[in-house]
Design a protein around this motif. Sequence first.
Motif, PDB file in Angstrom:
ATOM      1  N   ASP A 124      -4.778  -6.016  -7.899  1.00  0.00           N
ATOM      2  CA  ASP A 124      -5.465  -5.988  -6.615  1.00  0.00           C
ATOM      3  C   ASP A 124      -4.502  -6.097  -5.432  1.00  0.00           C
ATOM      4  O   ASP A 124      -4.894  -5.873  -4.289  1.00  0.00           O
ATOM      5  N   ASN A 129     -10.901   4.995  -0.855  1.00  0.00           N
ATOM      6  CA  ASN A 129      -9.557   4.921  -0.273  1.00  0.00           C
ATOM      7  C   ASN A 129      -9.007   6.283   0.108  1.00  0.00           C
ATOM      8  O   ASN A 129      -7.810   6.405   0.367  1.00  0.00           O
ATOM      9  N   THR A 167       0.833  -1.198   0.000  1.00  0.00           N
ATOM     10  CA  THR A 167       0.000   0.000   0.000  1.00  0.00           C
ATOM     11  C   THR A 167       0.867   1.247   0.000  1.00  0.00           C
ATOM     12  O   THR A 167       1.787   1.367   0.822  1.00  0.00           O
ATOM     13  N   ARG A 214      -1.410  -0.394 -11.004  1.00  0.00           N
ATOM     14  CA  ARG A 214      -2.865  -0.471 -10.992  1.00  0.00           C
ATOM     15  C   ARG A 214      -3.502  -0.211 -12.345  1.00  0.00           C
ATOM     16  O   ARG A 214      -4.535  -0.794 -12.660  1.00  0.00           O
ATOM     17  N   GLU A 263      -2.293  -0.919  -3.723  1.00  0.00           N
ATOM     18  CA  GLU A 263      -3.345   0.013  -3.328  1.00  0.00           C
ATOM     19  C   GLU A 263      -2.745   1.365  -2.978  1.00  0.00           C
ATOM     20  O   GLU A 263      -1.623   1.456  -2.462  1.00  0.00           O
TER      21      GLU A 263
END
Length: 363
Positions: free
Chosen positions: A247, A284, A213, A239, A250
């Motif tokens: 996936d 997000n 992330t 992404r 992030e």
Amino acid sequence: MSLGRIVFSRSPRSERGLLSGWNRNLVNDLSCNGPRQPTTRVMSRCYKLHTCSTSKSVVSPLLRSNICGTPSSYQSAAPSLRSFSEGPSSSEEDDWGAEYEALTAQRNKNIIMNPAGQGKNILPGGYVLKKDPKKGGYRKVILEHSLGYFWAIKELATTNKKPILSNNAVIPAAEAEEFPFLGDLVNLKGEAASIPDFFTRNNRSKDASAKCTLVAISYKDFGAQLLPSWIDPFDMAFRKGVNNEADRYEVVRIIINEGRMVKLLSPFITSGTKKNVPESDHANTLLYYGIDAEEFRDILRMHNIYSGYVFLVDGIGRVRWAGSGEGTEEEIHSMIGIAKDLTKRLQKQLPQSQNPRIGKRVQ
């Protein structure tokens, strides 16, 4: 002779030193009527001042006793009073030393402070040490009082908008520290959240390499404008590009809004943020509305709120890389390489027998 002059003529030297920086008109308006229940306000270096519930004037118990008499509730507190000029007692120094060590221990040791900036000198709680030219030694001073209220803007120029430097390599798993906790967050869809749980919400296997992330944090609009220099290359590499494992990557934006009025202004802030963030990223994008997030900011060494900060967090919520300001080509290349390393799955090989079994098949 006014009441204020009577008070200052009768007060001892320590009391005059204590009130030298205060407005003397407060003493003239001091009320002596009504029940008095003392409360304590903790100032810098653990010095304590006492106040009556019936008045907003902040005075010491000894000074109030000269005006209103000495209530029993103040008599026990008066002997322990120390003025700023007398310096802290040994017990106060011990209390601050223990508190300082505890707060310092919480700081992420893997974050590299820019040697050209002021962040390396900032103590927990927003203080700096300043040398006393008269008495010698150092004393703890509020950050803005020592460096000025525009120190953060000046630091952007001296550090090229990078209060912290990017890590050259991934932080080893054995040395990595967990991302600090921050609650009372809400995303642009109105859903409550807290971190670092939000980063690991879909990783049921608790596998560190299952996800990576990119956490982008901003406090001011100027810092938010620096973050796309990191986010856009990350999106293109993982992404939005040709990637079957999109996936596993992030981007989480965190916008910190501090102050007593931000709760009332939150609808306007949220509405304006929605216009600047793509709808696909609303889930997000987390917003914090609170009075203070100082401890969270200190742990990640985000002392300068005018810059933007980025962190790579692995699948179990540990900080494995950090950066700030506007990303350079070299820094972005390094960040993408580290993100790939964090999601590299280990190849499990079956153990091979060194002494294979030889024999006839049993029918």
